[in-house]
Design a protein around this motif. Structure first.
Motif, mmCIF file in Angstrom:
data_model
loop_
_atom_site.group_PDB
_atom_site.id
_atom_site.type_symbol
_atom_site.label_atom_id
_atom_site.label_comp_id
_atom_site.label_asym_id
_atom_site.label_seq_id
_atom_site.Cartn_x
_atom_site.Cartn_y
_atom_site.Cartn_z
ATOM 1 N N ARG A 1 -9.513 -41.468 -22.345
ATOM 2 C CA ARG A 1 -10.297 -40.280 -22.001
ATOM 3 C C ARG A 1 -11.506 -40.126 -22.914
ATOM 4 O O ARG A 1 -12.332 -39.247 -22.705
ATOM 5 C CB ARG A 1 -9.427 -39.029 -22.100
ATOM 6 N N GLU A 2 -11.587 -40.999 -23.929
ATOM 7 C CA GLU A 2 -12.684 -41.021 -24.891
ATOM 8 C C GLU A 2 -12.823 -39.700 -25.641
ATOM 9 O O GLU A 2 -13.913 -39.253 -25.959
ATOM 10 C CB GLU A 2 -14.008 -41.409 -24.216
ATOM 11 N N ARG A 3 -11.705 -39.103 -25.928
ATOM 12 C CA ARG A 3 -11.730 -37.878 -26.726
ATOM 13 C C ARG A 3 -11.125 -38.085 -28.109
ATOM 14 O O ARG A 3 -11.637 -37.580 -29.093
ATOM 15 C CB ARG A 3 -10.989 -36.759 -25.991
ATOM 16 N N ILE A 24 -16.670 -47.620 -28.396
ATOM 17 C CA ILE A 24 -17.555 -46.715 -27.679
ATOM 18 C C ILE A 24 -16.760 -45.495 -27.226
ATOM 19 O O ILE A 24 -15.648 -45.627 -26.696
ATOM 20 C CB ILE A 24 -18.193 -47.410 -26.463
ATOM 21 N N ALA A 25 -17.344 -44.315 -27.439
ATOM 22 C CA ALA A 25 -16.720 -43.070 -26.992
ATOM 23 C C ALA A 25 -17.816 -42.083 -26.604
ATOM 24 O O ALA A 25 -18.675 -41.754 -27.422
ATOM 25 C CB ALA A 25 -15.840 -42.473 -28.081
ATOM 26 N N ARG A 26 -17.792 -41.664 -25.345
ATOM 27 C CA ARG A 26 -18.713 -40.642 -24.852
ATOM 28 C C ARG A 26 -20.174 -40.948 -25.176
ATOM 29 O O ARG A 26 -20.924 -40.121 -25.666
ATOM 30 C CB ARG A 26 -18.311 -39.264 -25.365
ATOM 31 N N GLY A 27 -20.567 -42.190 -24.870
ATOM 32 C CA GLY A 27 -21.960 -42.581 -25.017
ATOM 33 C C GLY A 27 -22.401 -42.880 -26.425
ATOM 34 O O GLY A 27 -23.595 -43.083 -26.673
ATOM 35 N N GLN A 28 -21.448 -42.932 -27.370
ATOM 36 C CA GLN A 28 -21.792 -43.243 -28.749
ATOM 37 C C GLN A 28 -20.947 -44.404 -29.256
ATOM 38 O O GLN A 28 -19.813 -44.607 -28.817
ATOM 39 C CB GLN A 28 -21.587 -42.023 -29.651
ATOM 40 N N LEU A 29 -21.525 -45.162 -30.178
ATOM 41 C CA LEU A 29 -20.812 -46.235 -30.840
ATOM 42 C C LEU A 29 -20.277 -45.678 -32.156
ATOM 43 O O LEU A 29 -21.048 -45.251 -33.013
ATOM 44 C CB LEU A 29 -21.765 -47.407 -31.098
ATOM 45 N N VAL A 39 -19.275 -43.371 -38.515
ATOM 46 C CA VAL A 39 -20.663 -43.036 -38.164
ATOM 47 C C VAL A 39 -20.870 -43.253 -36.671
ATOM 48 O O VAL A 39 -20.475 -44.280 -36.123
ATOM 49 C CB VAL A 39 -21.641 -43.882 -38.973
ATOM 50 N N ALA A 40 -21.509 -42.290 -36.011
ATOM 51 C CA ALA A 40 -21.773 -42.375 -34.578
ATOM 52 C C ALA A 40 -23.237 -42.728 -34.339
ATOM 53 O O ALA A 40 -24.137 -42.096 -34.885
ATOM 54 C CB ALA A 40 -21.443 -41.043 -33.907
ATOM 55 N N LEU A 41 -23.462 -43.753 -33.498
ATOM 56 C CA LEU A 41 -24.807 -44.133 -33.090
ATOM 57 C C LEU A 41 -24.938 -43.916 -31.588
ATOM 58 O O LEU A 41 -24.090 -44.398 -30.814
ATOM 59 C CB LEU A 41 -25.078 -45.607 -33.425
ATOM 60 N N ARG A 42 -25.977 -43.234 -31.167
ATOM 61 C CA ARG A 42 -26.210 -43.017 -29.744
ATOM 62 C C ARG A 42 -26.609 -44.337 -29.085
ATOM 63 O O ARG A 42 -27.479 -45.043 -29.573
ATOM 64 C CB ARG A 42 -27.302 -41.963 -29.539
ATOM 65 N N LEU A 43 -25.969 -44.648 -27.964
ATOM 66 C CA LEU A 43 -26.287 -45.860 -27.238
ATOM 67 C C LEU A 43 -27.394 -45.581 -26.243
ATOM 68 O O LEU A 43 -27.370 -44.574 -25.531
ATOM 69 C CB LEU A 43 -25.053 -46.383 -26.504
#
Length: 319
Positions: free
Chosen positions: A55-57, A289-294, A313-317
């Motif tokens: 569910r990518e949560r 990958i989770a909800r459009g972020q790496l 750390v989250a990077l926007r894809l």
């Protein structure tokens, strides 16, 4: 009570510490997720693997220094220690993945040789232990894990060119050596097989060999192993692999680079399409990958004694 006193009280009481990120207070996706460290460990806290549920949560992060498994909420940024140090014979942990049922698979790295405990674990979403297993080879180092199209989990061995298969069969969880490519892949010093994903056509496993920078294809039907044609791409220190569609991202830990390749459908060839430097102050080991972020794990492997903050750390894809 001040923040430092609250943290000390929670740790002394053995409670789970919930750590919100500042970005989570606003209605934004967090750019970092703060993980609770262990102030009593002489090495500090160091991290390695990450798994994300379908569910990518929810995400799970492994700690090499003690074997804790941390759990976080992708949307709010809140994290907690989900499985404590020493749980179920675990003194260290590496790769993590989650299957479609939400079961969490944990690779133990050198756990069995260091402590005599299991090599891998399987947990239900509520934290209940389903399996703690040892593989049938000497001196294993279970590094990373992925779920195959058959629903089984496939673990890499960094000490030999082997892949282990874990599945629930005949009423119990079982592990076996699924592929042994010692006649094809030379074992070299350092970390051999590591990151692992399923090819776009779902017929093979794509595996990184970090100490040589080579990618390998293992046929899921026959186990046959062959090198993947990567042309002139430099993938030395390849660690975690992330595949979405035909886009393969390779996390190159101590090189501090993120390489992006276009992988063909069968996983026989890949071409470098982009490469970026990652944060020079961090050593990222792997990502999901989770909800459009790496989500990248900051391992702290470059610090003799790891110091906080401990972060994912989250990077926007970009589409």
């Amino acid at each position: 009570m001040k923040c430092a006193a609250l943290v000390a009280a929670a740790l002394s009481a053995g409670c789970l510490l919930i750590v919100p990120t500042t970005a989570a207070e606003a209605h934004q996706r967090p750019t970092t997720y703060v993980l609770q460290g262990d102030p009593s460990d002489p090495q500090g806290s160091k991290f390695e693997g990450i798994g994300v549920d379908r569910r990518e949560r929810t995400f799970y992060v492994s700690e090499t220094t003690g074997g804790e498994i941390h759990r976080g909420d992708v949307r709010t940024g809140r994290t907690e220690v989900w499985l404590r140090e020493g749980a179920d014979g675990r003194s260290t942990a590496r790769g993590v993945t989650v299957d479609r049922q939400g079961r969490v698979y944990v690779a133990g790295g050198p756990n069995s040789t260091q402590s005599g405990g299991p090599d891998l674990w399987v947990y239900a979403p509520d934290g209940r232990l389903l399996a703690a297993l040892r593989v049938d080879v000497s001196n294993p180092f279970l590094n990373d894990v992925t779920i195959g199209p058959d629903g089984a989990a496939y673990f890499t061995n960094s000490n030999a060119p082997q892949i282990f298969r874990v599945a629930f069969q005949d009423g119990r969880w079982q592990v076996r050596t699924w592929a042994d490519a010692t006649d094809v892949i030379p074992t070299q010093s350092g970390f051999n097989l590591g990151g692992i994903v399923v090819s776009p056509d779902r017929r093979a496993l794509v595996v990184a060999q970090g100490n040589t920078g080579q990618l390998w294809r293992f046929s899921l039907r026959s186990g046959r192993t062959r090198p993947i044609d990567i042309a002139d791409a430099n993938l030395l220190n390849a660690d975690g692999l992330v595949l979405r569609g035909h886009t393969l991202r390779v996390v190159r830990n101590f090189d501090r680079k993120l390489s992006t390749l276009r992988l063909d459908d069968s996983g026989r060839a890949a071409r470098l399409v982009a490469e970026r430097d990652t944060d020079p102050t961090r050593v990222f080991t792997t990502a999901k990958i989770a909800r459009g972020q790496l989500l990248l794990v900051d391992s702290k492997f470059d610090e003799p004694v790891a110091a906080p903050p401990y972060e994912v750390v989250a990077l926007r894809l970009h589409r």
